[in-house]
Every structure is written in structure tokens, then in C-alpha cells.
Scaffold this motif. Structure first.
Motif, PDB file in Angstrom:
ATOM      1  N   ASP A   1       0.827  -1.210   0.000  1.00 49.59           N
ATOM      2  CA  ASP A   1       0.000   0.000   0.000  1.00 49.59           C
ATOM      3  C   ASP A   1       0.861   1.260   0.000  1.00 49.59           C
ATOM      4  O   ASP A   1       0.476   2.293  -0.544  1.00 49.59           O
ATOM      5  N   TYR A   2       2.037   1.171   0.620  1.00 50.75           N
ATOM      6  CA  TYR A   2       2.867   2.351   0.834  1.00 50.75           C
ATOM      7  C   TYR A   2       3.997   2.492  -0.179  1.00 50.75           C
ATOM      8  O   TYR A   2       4.617   3.552  -0.275  1.00 50.75           O
ATOM      9  N   ILE A   3       4.272   1.441  -0.939  1.00 51.30           N
ATOM     10  CA  ILE A   3       5.365   1.467  -1.912  1.00 51.30           C
ATOM     11  C   ILE A   3       5.023   2.421  -3.061  1.00 51.30           C
ATOM     12  O   ILE A   3       3.866   2.532  -3.483  1.00 51.30           O
ATOM     13  N   ASN A   4       6.035   3.114  -3.553  1.00 52.92           N
ATOM     14  CA  ASN A   4       5.837   4.129  -4.593  1.00 52.92           C
ATOM     15  C   ASN A   4       5.094   3.574  -5.805  1.00 52.92           C
ATOM     16  O   ASN A   4       5.327   2.436  -6.229  1.00 52.92           O
ATOM     17  N   ALA A   5       4.225   4.395  -6.383  1.00 54.74           N
ATOM     18  CA  ALA A   5       3.577   4.065  -7.656  1.00 54.74           C
ATOM     19  C   ALA A   5       4.645   4.125  -8.765  1.00 54.74           C
ATOM     20  O   ALA A   5       5.622   4.868  -8.637  1.00 54.74           O
ATOM     21  N   PRO A   6       4.521   3.339  -9.846  1.00 50.83           N
ATOM     22  CA  PRO A   6       3.397   2.470 -10.180  1.00 50.83           C
ATOM     23  C   PRO A   6       3.501   1.069  -9.583  1.00 50.83           C
ATOM     24  O   PRO A   6       2.613   0.250  -9.794  1.00 50.83           O
ATOM     25  N   VAL A   7       4.571   0.776  -8.852  1.00 49.13           N
ATOM     26  CA  VAL A   7       4.719  -0.572  -8.287  1.00 49.13           C
ATOM     27  C   VAL A   7       3.701  -0.806  -7.183  1.00 49.13           C
ATOM     28  O   VAL A   7       3.034  -1.836  -7.123  1.00 49.13           O
ATOM     29  N   GLY A   8       3.560   0.169  -6.286  1.00 45.88           N
ATOM     30  CA  GLY A   8       2.595   0.071  -5.197  1.00 45.88           C
ATOM     31  C   GLY A   8       1.573   1.185  -5.285  1.00 45.88           C
ATOM     32  O   GLY A   8       1.429   1.847  -6.305  1.00 45.88           O
ATOM     33  N   LYS A   9       0.855   1.414  -4.172  1.00 43.28           N
ATOM     34  CA  LYS A   9      -0.253   2.373  -4.181  1.00 43.28           C
ATOM     35  C   LYS A   9       0.146   3.760  -3.683  1.00 43.28           C
ATOM     36  O   LYS A   9      -0.669   4.687  -3.704  1.00 43.28           O
ATOM     37  N   ALA A  10       1.378   3.916  -3.194  1.00 43.22           N
ATOM     38  CA  ALA A  10       1.897   5.215  -2.739  1.00 43.22           C
ATOM     39  C   ALA A  10       0.991   5.872  -1.705  1.00 43.22           C
ATOM     40  O   ALA A  10       0.804   7.084  -1.692  1.00 43.22           O
ATOM     41  N   ARG A  11       0.444   5.058  -0.818  1.00 50.38           N
ATOM     42  CA  ARG A  11      -0.418   5.583   0.243  1.00 50.38           C
ATOM     43  C   ARG A  11       0.430   6.327   1.276  1.00 50.38           C
ATOM     44  O   ARG A  11       1.533   5.909   1.603  1.00 50.38           O
ATOM     45  N   ALA A  12      -0.070   7.424   1.785  1.00 49.60           N
ATOM     46  CA  ALA A  12       0.645   8.179   2.813  1.00 49.60           C
ATOM     47  C   ALA A  12       0.259   7.656   4.189  1.00 49.60           C
ATOM     48  O   ALA A  12      -0.907   7.345   4.438  1.00 49.60           O
ATOM     49  N   PRO A  13       1.224   7.526   5.099  1.00 53.41           N
ATOM     50  CA  PRO A  13       0.883   7.094   6.456  1.00 53.41           C
ATOM     51  C   PRO A  13      -0.015   8.118   7.134  1.00 53.41           C
ATOM     52  O   PRO A  13       0.216   9.316   7.041  1.00 53.41           O
ATOM     53  N   GLN A  14      -1.042   7.617   7.818  1.00 56.87           N
ATOM     54  CA  GLN A  14      -2.006   8.508   8.471  1.00 56.87           C
ATOM     55  C   GLN A  14      -1.629   8.806   9.915  1.00 56.87           C
ATOM     56  O   GLN A  14      -2.031   9.821  10.464  1.00 56.87           O
ATOM     57  N   ARG A  15      -0.854   7.901  10.526  1.00 66.37           N
ATOM     58  CA  ARG A  15      -0.511   8.060  11.937  1.00 66.37           C
ATOM     59  C   ARG A  15       0.968   8.396  12.096  1.00 66.37           C
ATOM     60  O   ARG A  15       1.800   7.961  11.304  1.00 66.37           O
ATOM     61  N   ALA A  16       1.271   9.126  13.147  1.00 65.23           N
ATOM     62  CA  ALA A  16       2.672   9.444  13.448  1.00 65.23           C
ATOM     63  C   ALA A  16       3.448   8.178  13.777  1.00 65.23           C
ATOM     64  O   ALA A  16       2.892   7.218  14.325  1.00 65.23           O
ATOM     65  N   LEU A  17       4.734   8.163  13.407  1.00 64.54           N
ATOM     66  CA  LEU A  17       5.584   7.011  13.690  1.00 64.54           C
ATOM     67  C   LEU A  17       6.268   7.194  15.046  1.00 64.54           C
ATOM     68  O   LEU A  17       6.245   8.274  15.633  1.00 64.54           O
ATOM     69  N   LYS A  18       6.869   6.122  15.555  1.00 63.42           N
ATOM     70  CA  LYS A  18       7.610   6.170  16.816  1.00 63.42           C
ATOM     71  C   LYS A  18       8.982   6.808  16.586  1.00 63.42           C
ATOM     72  O   LYS A  18       9.471   6.868  15.458  1.00 63.42           O
ATOM     73  N   PRO A  19       9.649   7.258  17.650  1.00 65.28           N
ATOM     74  CA  PRO A  19      11.014   7.773  17.486  1.00 65.28           C
ATOM     75  C   PRO A  19      11.938   6.708  16.886  1.00 65.28           C
ATOM     76  O   PRO A  19      11.872   5.539  17.284  1.00 65.28           O
ATOM     77  N   LEU A  20      12.748   7.114  15.928  1.00 64.27           N
ATOM     78  CA  LEU A  20      13.725   6.224  15.300  1.00 64.27           C
ATOM     79  C   LEU A  20      15.097   6.886  15.372  1.00 64.27           C
ATOM     80  O   LEU A  20      15.278   8.004  14.888  1.00 64.27           O
ATOM     81  N   VAL A  21      16.040   6.191  15.993  1.00 65.58           N
ATOM     82  CA  VAL A  21      17.423   6.660  16.051  1.00 65.58           C
ATOM     83  C   VAL A  21      18.225   5.857  15.033  1.00 65.58           C
ATOM     84  O   VAL A  21      18.256   4.624  15.094  1.00 65.58           O
ATOM     85  N   ALA A  22      18.847   6.525  14.089  1.00 66.46           N
ATOM     86  CA  ALA A  22      19.627   5.865  13.034  1.00 66.46           C
ATOM     87  C   ALA A  22      21.107   6.030  13.336  1.00 66.46           C
ATOM     88  O   ALA A  22      21.593   7.147  13.522  1.00 66.46           O
ATOM     89  N   VAL A  23      21.810   4.882  13.380  1.00 64.77           N
ATOM     90  CA  VAL A  23      23.225   4.863  13.735  1.00 64.77           C
ATOM     91  C   VAL A  23      23.997   4.212  12.587  1.00 64.77           C
ATOM     92  O   VAL A  23      24.157   2.991  12.546  1.00 64.77           O
ATOM     93  N   PRO A  24      24.453   4.987  11.592  1.00 64.94           N
ATOM     94  CA  PRO A  24      25.102   4.374  10.431  1.00 64.94           C
ATOM     95  C   PRO A  24      26.481   3.805  10.772  1.00 64.94           C
ATOM     96  O   PRO A  24      27.267   4.437  11.470  1.00 64.94           O
ATOM     97  N   THR A  25      26.739   2.596  10.269  1.00 61.69           N
ATOM     98  CA  THR A  25      28.062   1.975  10.436  1.00 61.69           C
ATOM     99  C   THR A  25      28.822   1.923   9.125  1.00 61.69           C
ATOM    100  O   THR A  25      29.965   1.472   9.086  1.00 61.69           O
ATOM    101  N   THR A  26      28.174   2.349   8.038  1.00 63.94           N
ATOM    102  CA  THR A  26      28.864   2.510   6.754  1.00 63.94           C
ATOM    103  C   THR A  26      28.776   3.982   6.369  1.00 63.94           C
ATOM    104  O   THR A  26      27.816   4.667   6.727  1.00 63.94           O
ATOM    105  N   THR A  27      29.790   4.465   5.655  1.00 62.94           N
ATOM    106  CA  THR A  27      29.772   5.863   5.231  1.00 62.94           C
ATOM    107  C   THR A  27      29.303   5.919   3.792  1.00 62.94           C
ATOM    108  O   THR A  27      30.070   5.659   2.877  1.00 62.94           O
ATOM    109  N   GLY A  28      28.022   6.207   3.608  1.00 62.53           N
ATOM    110  CA  GLY A  28      27.557   6.264   2.235  1.00 62.53           C
ATOM    111  C   GLY A  28      26.104   6.569   2.029  1.00 62.53           C
ATOM    112  O   GLY A  28      25.758   7.525   1.352  1.00 62.53           O
ATOM    113  N   THR A  29      25.215   5.777   2.596  1.00 54.88           N
ATOM    114  CA  THR A  29      23.834   5.817   2.128  1.00 54.88           C
ATOM    115  C   THR A  29      23.133   7.131   2.435  1.00 54.88           C
ATOM    116  O   THR A  29      22.240   7.534   1.703  1.00 54.88           O
ATOM    117  N   GLY A  30      23.482   7.769   3.555  1.00 59.67           N
ATOM    118  CA  GLY A  30      22.742   8.960   3.948  1.00 59.67           C
ATOM    119  C   GLY A  30      21.349   8.635   4.451  1.00 59.67           C
ATOM    120  O   GLY A  30      20.538   9.537   4.693  1.00 59.67           O
TER     121      GLY A  30
END
Length: 429
Positions: A126-155
Motif C-alpha cells: 500500500d505504501y510502496i511508490n507508484a506504479p509498483v505500489g499504491k503510494a499511500r501516505a501514512p495517516q498516523r505518526a511514527l515512533k522515534p527512530l534513532v539511526a546509527v550508520p556503520t557505513t559511510t555512504g547511504t545517507g
């Protein structure tokens, strides 16, 4: 500044909170205690789990009264199946008050999907980008997410997107929404010291292409004026993203080769981590375009067309073209093709990456990139990975499905244009 009637006059800028520096990952328990959480799921992949970093991050939360559990089965280059497995684990063992992702882009992207699907209704497609998915937007707020990169690249710690392979369709695509952006990015260069040279090279090309693609993207003023609810996170190059992109290129010019060839150099590692963060802050708002659009089918079709290719420095027995390598393989020819849209920007980028390079015109940036790729042992074009001229049509079909990315290109990209770029990328030097 004047604008034609109906053209966009507004650009947006978003970023996570940021904590940067050696030892920053030792403070995550304190950071999470500021969000009033008691149960936290730490996600990682088996390779990073073996370093002990995720377990250490989890254990230091106890002193703040936080219960943490580690899920260490994230797949490198994730698929819809691997996302679903992580989501199922989080649902079975939850509820969770927050998530921590310790790893590369694959882990951070998996955590974004888990956060989305444990806070919102519906199916992954439902949430995957069109045209593959339906590109639905999340209606509810997400939980806190802390991102800790161990590779230098993806951003990925800075962005609003997560990327995956949809196995049944043999296509790489993603989910994109502002709510996916991590709450806090904790960038600790000390965690990248054990990154193998091959991973540093491929992931570093991802940094470089993030900076170059956002710097050469169509400008935010070139879009039609949009209502506020219609604006997307990728809004085109703008004065803020340009600053991040230029600074990332300046850092890469002095640190990239050193980080690959002398991985134990703390200064080079720190500069690469800073470059990755800066490039992420740039492209996470401006967007990326042709090299990234091409990278999705290059990585997604490798199992069928290049079954014998194994990248140096990566674990596992399966054929794989790492994301940063897949992006790099068509970058020289993509930037040769986009040169006419803004010659001054392409020449400025070449000068930032290789001061005094001596090249000129449309060849300048492609030659600077080819010189670098040779030096850090990136394959010499698609042919060296295993693709052949007969594969180009299918690669074009996959690239043209990435309209969210191609819409950011500074020139309109037809299937014929994409085919020419891919064909000329079979051999780069």
C-alpha cells in the motif's frame, strides 16, 4: 528574485536531529531517555551484529531504565520478504516505544519500514511508490527512530525514503514520505573503522552521487507551483542543499581515496562520515536522478543476468551489485548527458572533486569520476559486472519505472536517452 507566473517559489528543508563524533553511539541510552520510552527494538544485520556494536548500544540503555532487544536478521540489500520478516518480528515481540537502527542503509531502511508498518494500518505494498505500489501516505505518526550508520555512504539516516527489492516483480523501488525520516541521526565515525575497502569504495560512490545528483538536479523554481499538501520531500536543487552538496564534495576530494586505501586512518574515516552526513542532508531534500534510477534495475536484475558477480568485501554467496556501485556504474555517462543543462555546475563539481584536473567541457566530470573509480577499484562499467548489450532494454524498462527520481533530472529523460546512457556505460574507460 522574479518568477514566471505559476512557477514554484517555495522550497522545503527537513533534517533529523544530529549527533556527530567519536563516542556518540555511547550516548544513545541518554538520548532515548529524553523521549520517555521504556521498550526499544534495536535492528541490525548479522555482519554488524558480529562487531558487538548493536549489543553494546542495547546494553547501555538499561542504566536509563530502558528495556532493549536486538533483532539481528536484517538482510543486506533488503527485499519485500526481508521487510515482512522484520515487521512480523516487531509485531510479535512488541509493542515498542522506539526503534534504533545500527548498520548500513539496509538496516536503517528496514527500521523505517518496521516503524511504518507497526504504527499504521494496511499492507506493505500500500505504501510502496507508484506504479509498483499504491503510494499511500501514512495517516498516523511514527515512533522515534534513532539511526546509527556503520557505513559511510547511504545517507539513510537523513532521508525520508526506504529502498527494497520487490522479488516477484524483479524491481527495486521504495517508500517515500516525510514521516519516515529518522528522529535522530547518531553518526559515530569510530563505528566505520572496520568497514572493508570494497564497502568503503562502493558506499563512498553513493555519497558522491548523492552530492552530484542533488547539485545538478533541476532547480526548485523549475517546477509548477504546488499547494502545500502536494509538495514532496524531493523539491529540486536549492540554496540550502547546494551548500551541503558542495561541502560533501570538498571533503571527498581529500578523504575518499585515503579511506579506501588506508582504512585505519581516523581522520579520513571521520571526513567520510561527515561527507556522507552532509550529502544526505542535501539530497534528502533536493533529490537524486538518473544514476540512482538506473541503479535500481542494475541491482535488481543481477541474479538473473550476472549470477557470477561477487563484490569484494561483501558477505554472502549470492550475486549482488551493492547499491553505491550500481549508482556509480552509469554516473560518468549520466553526467555527460546532463552537462548541457548547467555546464557551470558540472565544471564546478569537477573542480571541487579534483582541483587542477585539466579537463574541460562535457568530458570534465566524467573523466574525474572515471579516474576516481579506477583508483578505488570500482568495476569498469556494466560489462565488468556481467551485463551485455542484450540486457539494455530490460535495464531501460526498470529505470523508466523510477519516475519519482527521473522527475528530478535536469533534462527530460526518454527511454531512448536512458538506453544511450546505459549502452555507453558498458565500458567506461
Amino acid at each position: 528574485m522574479s518568477h514566471a507566473s505559476g512557477s514554484e517559489t517555495v522550497f522545503t528543508y527537513g533534517a533529523p536531529g544530529l549527533k556527530f563524533g567519536a563516542g556518540a553511539s555511547d550516548e544513545i541510552g541518554f538520548d532515548l531517555s529524553q523521549y520517555d520510552v521504556s521498550r526499544v527494538l534495536v535492528l541490525t544485520d548479522p555482519g554488524v551484529a558480529a562487531t558487538g556494536h548493536p549489543q553494546r548500544v542495547a546494553e547501555q540503555m538499561a542504566q536509563f531504565g530502558i528495556e532493549a532487544r536486538v533483532f539481528d536478521a536484517v538482510r543486506v540489500e533488503p527485499t519485500d520478504e526481508s521487510f515482512e520478516a522484520a515487521i512480523a518480528f516487531a509485531r510479535e515481540t512488541g509493542p515498542w516505544d522506539a526503534y534504533v537502527a545500527v548498520g548500513g542503509g539496509s538496516t536503517i531502511d528496514t527500521a523505517k519500514a518496521v516503524n511504518l508498518m507497526t504504527t499504521n494500518d494496511g499492507e506493505l505494498m500500500d505504501y510502496i511508490n507508484a506504479p509498483v505500489g499504491k503510494a499511500r501516505a501514512p495517516q498516523r505518526a511514527l515512533k522515534p527512530l534513532v539511526a546509527v550508520p556503520t557505513t559511510t555512504g547511504t545517507g539513510a539516516e537523513s532521508t525520508t525514503i526506504c529502498v527494497l527489492d520487490v522479488l516477484a516483480l524483479k524491481v527495486k523501488t521504495g517508500i517515500s514520505h516525510a514521516r519516515l525520516r529518522p528522529t535522530l541521526a547518531v553518526v559515530d565515525p569510530a563505528l566505520t573503522m572496520s568497514q572493508p575497502a570494497g564497502v568503503t569504495a562502493a558506499a563512498g560512490m553513493d555519497i558522491l552521487c548523492h552530492a552530484l545528483e542533488s547539485y545538478t538536479a533541476r532547480t526548485f523554481t523549475s517546477y509548477d507551483r504546488k499547494a502545500p499538501e502536494q509538495r514532496v520531500p524531493y523539491c529540486g536543487s536549492n540554496p540550502i542543499s547546494d551548500v551541503w552538496s558542495e561541502n560533501a564534495m570538498t571533503l571527498l576530494a581529500t578523504s575518499f581515496r585515503r579511506a579506501v586505501q588506508h582504512g585505519d586512518d581516523p581522520a579520513a574515516r571521520e571526513q567520510m562520515a561527515l561527507a556522507a552526513t552532509m550529502a544526505g542532508l542535501g539530497f534528502g531534500n533536493a533529490g537524486v536522478h538518473i544514476p540512482h534510477a538506473n541503479a535500481y534495475p542494475i541491482a535488481g536484475q543481477v541474479h538473473d543476468r550476472c549470477p557470477d558477480f561477487r563484490p569484494v568485501g561483501y558477505p554472502g554467496e549470492e550475486a549482488m551489485v551493492p547499491h553505491g556501485m550500481a549508482v556509480a556504474l552509469t554516473a560518468p555517462e549520466a553526467f555527460r548527458w546532463t552537462f548541457e543543462s548547467s555546464p557551470e555546475r558540472h565544471l564546478r563539481a569537477a573542480a571541487l572533486l579534483a582541483p587542477g584536473h585539466g579537463y574541460d567541457g562535457p568530458d570534465a566530470l566524467p573523466r574525474v569520476l572515471a579516474d576516481l573509480m579506477r583508483d578505488i577499484a570500482i568495476p569498469n562499467g556494466l560489462g565488468e559486472v556481467g551485463y551485455a548489450e542484450g540486457d539494455v532494454d530490460d535495464l531501460v524498462e526498470g529505470a523508466m519505472k523510477q519516475q519519482r527520481l527521473l522527475a528530478t533530472a535536469p533534462r527530460e529523460v526518454t527511454a531512448e536517452d536512458a538506453a544511450g546512457i546505459l549502452e555507453r556505460s558498458l565500458e567506461l574507460w
